[in-house]
Scaffold this active site. Sequence first.
Site, PDB file in Angstrom:
ATOM      1  N   GLY A  69      63.761  42.223  41.036  1.00 44.01           N
ATOM      2  CA  GLY A  69      64.284  43.336  41.817  1.00 44.01           C
ATOM      3  C   GLY A  69      63.290  44.481  41.906  1.00 44.01           C
ATOM      4  O   GLY A  69      63.048  45.037  42.978  1.00 44.01           O
ATOM      5  N   GLU A  99      35.172  45.021  51.942  1.00 44.45           N
ATOM      6  CA  GLU A  99      34.398  43.853  52.349  1.00 44.45           C
ATOM      7  C   GLU A  99      35.240  42.578  52.256  1.00 44.45           C
ATOM      8  O   GLU A  99      35.106  41.672  53.064  1.00 44.45           O
ATOM      9  CB  GLU A  99      33.168  43.738  51.446  1.00 44.45           C
ATOM     10  CG  GLU A  99      31.930  43.276  52.156  1.00 44.45           C
ATOM     11  CD  GLU A  99      30.708  43.403  51.268  1.00 44.45           C
ATOM     12  OE1 GLU A  99      30.040  42.388  51.062  1.00 44.45           O
ATOM     13  OE2 GLU A  99      30.428  44.512  50.774  1.00 44.45           O
ATOM     14  N   ASN A 154      53.558  30.609  40.097  1.00 47.55           N
ATOM     15  CA  ASN A 154      53.700  30.288  38.674  1.00 47.55           C
ATOM     16  C   ASN A 154      53.632  28.793  38.406  1.00 47.55           C
ATOM     17  O   ASN A 154      53.077  28.360  37.414  1.00 47.55           O
ATOM     18  CB  ASN A 154      55.031  30.820  38.138  1.00 47.55           C
ATOM     19  CG  ASN A 154      54.861  32.180  37.497  1.00 47.55           C
ATOM     20  OD1 ASN A 154      53.734  32.592  37.224  1.00 47.55           O
ATOM     21  ND2 ASN A 154      55.948  32.872  37.253  1.00 47.55           N
TER      22      ASN A 154
END
Length: 449
Positions: free
Chosen positions: A144, A254, A206
């Site tokens: 959240g 860049e 993950n």
Amino acid sequence: MRECISVHVGQAGVQIGNACWELFCLEHGIQADGTFGAQASKIHDDDSFTTFFSETGNGKHVPRAVMVDLEPTVVDEVRAGTYRHLFHPEQLITGKEDAANNYARGHYTVGKESIDLVLDRIRKLTDACSGLQGFLIFHSFGGGTGSGFTSLLMERLSLDYGKKSKLEFAIYPAPQVSTAVVEPYNSILTTHTTLEHSDCAFMVDNEAIYDICRRNLDIERPTYTNLNRLISQIVSSITASLRFDGALNVDLTEFQTNLVPYPRIHFPLVTYAPIISAEKAYHEQLSVAEITSSCFEPNSQMVKCDPRHGKYMACCMLYRGDVVPKDVNVAIAAIKTKRTIQFVDWCPTGFKVGINYQPPTVVPGGDLAKVQRAVCMLSNTTAIAEAWARLDHKFDLMYAKRAFVHWYVGEGMEEGEFSEAREDLAALEKDYEEVGTDSFEEENEGEEF
């Protein structure tokens, strides 16, 4: 100087922040209390590290960073941890109640109470900079605070510091390792809100990191510490050119110039090599050619998708350690001939290279082997649209039944925001699809009518 300010939002952001600053301190010879260690004089021929650290009058080095969470427990660990003297107490900001995995709480109700304080602390940091380069924002898509508060913060940073770059390091919700049921909602809402405010977002999935820990480092049950230490190596490689002098240096703007062909297509795929445990590294010669080649293996990627199904728009190779330009040219030439890498036809050359002579540092007692050279590849590929497609599908399944929507509406959000966000992501998928179609095909289509 070209300073960068890091903002770590929510549990994921703060915990990755811990791993990153631990590593930065090791790399620059700064001790846990912010003073220089014995080795530091060797390292500090250049003062490029001041892009990330500010020096106080009494020789202490303070990270240019803010850690924010809407509930106190995670930041309290920093306040009581090894590096508690590194940060200024005002840089660690906590609220009293958390966002409860609810984007609307992070963005509207609870987040609104903290945002001015956070911006005030960021203002103090920016005032101490002589040439602010931009912001690095660390957060997760699924939480959240990570979703809601980050998007609120990005909107406000755009207002206050219009032209400064904002780069995100975002944790993409893993398909297998879910921490909340409503992750797809939060992810899509936050992506929609921040799309126009973010200049470049490095996504880390993950599950991909879990697989790397299992496969390359032989860790059976990776913990968040294992994941975060790996993520911090990647962040370190991406930011090394900002913190050390090198032969071919790359600064924040860049990155954008070379990786982002269109403003919305700003989600590069990150690949890092070598990821190898100490036992294995002992027996392997990790040459420039080898590590370059392994960057094109799907299993060194930080997001699960298959670049062999997509096309590359741009590719940025950041080497560090014992690397000379000649080796790099040979390695890249080999890849161009050997590999079936498809570039979009409107961007034929596509490789940008950065070389930094500082070899990668590893955390003592960590999982990674100490190696002489490493490479981090940032590539803008149309394959990353697969990641959005997965999320959108999950969003659709829940939203078709309007599941959990009342929690968001109850915090003052309108239901229309869901469909608006979903349409924006559908447009993003379409953008990726269109970028991948060849320009000469389009010309032929036009002639038929």
